[in-house]
Design an enzyme around this catalytic site. Structure first.
Site, short mmCIF file in Angstrom:
data_model
loop_
_atom_site.label_atom_id
_atom_site.label_comp_id
_atom_site.label_asym_id
_atom_site.label_seq_id
_atom_site.Cartn_x
_atom_site.Cartn_y
_atom_site.Cartn_z
N LYS A 1 0.81 -1.22 0.00
CA LYS A 1 0.00 0.00 0.00
C LYS A 1 0.85 1.27 0.00
O LYS A 1 0.32 2.36 -0.23
CB LYS A 1 -0.94 -0.01 1.19
CG LYS A 1 -1.99 -1.10 1.10
CD LYS A 1 -2.97 -1.04 2.26
CE LYS A 1 -4.10 -2.03 2.07
NZ LYS A 1 -3.67 -3.42 2.36
C1 LIG Z 1 -4.46 -4.41 2.00
C2 LIG Z 1 -3.76 -5.70 1.91
C3 LIG Z 1 -4.23 -6.74 1.10
C4 LIG Z 1 -5.53 -6.64 0.34
O1 LIG Z 1 -5.48 -5.72 -0.71
P1 LIG Z 1 -6.85 -5.17 -1.35
O2 LIG Z 1 -6.41 -4.19 -2.37
O3 LIG Z 1 -7.62 -4.54 -0.24
O4 LIG Z 1 -7.56 -6.33 -1.91
C5 LIG Z 1 -3.48 -7.90 1.01
N1 LIG Z 1 -2.34 -8.04 1.69
C6 LIG Z 1 -1.86 -7.06 2.48
C7 LIG Z 1 -0.60 -7.31 3.24
C8 LIG Z 1 -2.53 -5.87 2.62
O5 LIG Z 1 -2.05 -4.91 3.40
#
Ligand SMILES: *Cc1c(COP(=O)(O)O)cnc(C)c1O
Length: 432
Positions: A107
């Site tokens: 993210k």
């Molecule tokens: C947020 C997150 C996800 C999921 O991603 P989305 O875009 O919400 O589907 C998967 N793995 C980790 C480590 C995350 O932080």
């Protein structure tokens, strides 16, 4: 670029407005009006382009002329100042590691891009009033957003997270920064946090008190930069000459949906696989054709504990709301915690690879798909560094892990949070 609301009951907006608003006034998610394929020559020459140049070609049409070319390039250079390594696991399986940024979760890219766009617009408009970024996190969003926005002038960040439901390191990442970052510790689950944020955006009283925006993956500036990963992987694996399948561990479905957008731009992706934990809304939907949201349940892959995936509507839009078309492009499998731990051990023993619980689910989902589809090359997205999930990792694996510098530096810092239980407490905090 013009964006419309997927609820079709709000005016079209510019990129800037979509970023600043987050969600449309009719509660719809914003979606770009035009999606144009990139040129054949771009794909033919992609090996010769660096990450920033690739990212620029991919994102520029979605920004339009709202950020000048050179400023956009500067933003991207800043955002993409770390690596996205591909690690070969098996002859036909590669891990795409997205966790080498400052908070060690994928993210970081979206959060950093959004922060810099908002900072740019704020500066351009000479805004006197601060913008408040309100964000709910099931674990990783909070840290990435907090870091992405730390010290950005004119922006206050307020993070809601479910008390006791994020790992110690995740909690430290979002509660120890200070400055323009405040953490609200909510007595509830992630869906409670997300519901409060959604309600706040529609609350007229709040709107007069503060300029609110969201930094959840519903924001186009967080969602769209995630397309880059798929282009980077394609660049690295193109020489294999095989059809590529991407397996994405999913919660709110922003990441995988960005992959599908990349595919719309012409990136040759053969198929997508979504792996989930017990929160199996989408795999269940693909099986039954019946879309049923649920209250989320807690798992060891807590960043995916989502019972009502916000971005799925965008995936439907990309497939013309046609269930058969969607099923042709997407397979989905869910795994429980025991299966996840087993996969972490398996990867370590057989491939000397340490995966985190989310990546392990991506791996499991990919393996399941590859069992019936032999001639493709599979890439699973490793979305976080395993160190962030220490308490749930097998002990003998943890004992041999070194703590990365990004994590070391926060471990001794003091947690600062404000506890709330109700929406009223949130508004009281925001208004006063
Ligand atoms: C947020 C997150 C996800 C999921 O991603 P989305 O875009 O919400 O589907 C998967 N793995 C980790 C480590 C995350 O932080």
């Amino acid at each position: 670029m013009t964006y419309y609301s997927l609820n079709h009951n709000a005016p079209d907006v510019s990129f800037e407005e979509a970023v600043v608003r987050g969600l449309a006034p009719d509660k719809g998610l914003y979606f770009p009006k035009k999606i144009e394929r990139l040129s054949d020559s771009f794909f033919q020459n992609i090996e010769n382009l660096d990450n920033v140049s690739i990212a620029f070609e991919v994102i520029a049409p979605f920004v339009g002329n709202e950020i000048p070319k050179n400023d956009l390039k500067k933003i991207l250079k800043d955002v993409l100042n770390f690596d996205f390594p591909l690690v070969e696991i098996d002859k036909n399986i590669t891990a795409l590691e997205l966790f080498h940024g400052p908070t060690m979760a994928f993210k970081d890219v979206g959060a950093r891009f959004m922060a810099r766009c908002l900072g740019y617009f704020n500066n351009k408009n000479n805004n006197k009033d601060n913008i408040t970024v309100l964000v709910a996190t099931s674990g990783d969003t909070g840290g990435a957003v907090a870091h992405g926005f730390l010290g950005v002038k004119g922006v206050d960040v307020i993070i809601l997270y479910p008390s006791g439901k994020v790992s110690n390191i995740q909690e430290k990442q979002l509660t120890t920064l200070g400055q323009n970052i405040t953490a609200l510790e909510v007595n509830g689950v992630f869906d409670d946090c997300q519901a409060m944020v959604k309600t706040a955006f529609l609350d007229q009283n709040l709107k007069t008190a503060r300029t609110l925006t969201s930094a959840n993956s519903i924001n186009v500036a967080r969602w769209l930069p995630q397309m880059f990963y798929y282009f980077f992987a394609y660049k690295a694996l193109k020489h294999k000459g095989k059809n590529l399948v991407f397996s994405v561990p999913s919660g709110n479905y922003g990441n995988i949906c960005a992959g599908m957008m990349a595919q719309k731009l012409g990136l040759p992706i053969h198929h997508f696989v979504t792996g989930t934990n017990a929160n199996s809304i989408i795999p269940d939907y693909l099986k039954t054709g019946n879309y049923k949201t649920k209250t989320s349940v807690s798992t060891i892959s807590n960043a995916m504990d989502v019972g009502d995936p916000s971005n799925f509507i965008r995936i439907e839009e990309l497939h013309d709301h046609n269930f058969d078309r969607l099923k042709q492009n997407l397979s989905g499998y869910s795994f429980n915690d025991a299966e996840t731990v087993k996969a972490i051990n398996y990867l370590k023993i057989h491939h000397n690879y340490v995966a985190d619980p989310h990546g392990a689910i991506g791996y499991l989902a990919l393996k399941t798909y590859l069992n019936q589809n032999l001639k493709v090359h599979g890439v699973f997205l490793e979305t976080a560094h395993p160190i962030k999930f220490l308490p749930v990792m097998p002990k003998d694996i943890v004992d041999n892990m070194t703590i990365p510098s990004q994590i070391k530096s926060i471990l001794n810092k003091e947690k600062k949070s404000i506890k709330i239980s109700t929406y009223q407490e949130l508004t009281d905090f925001l208004i006063n």
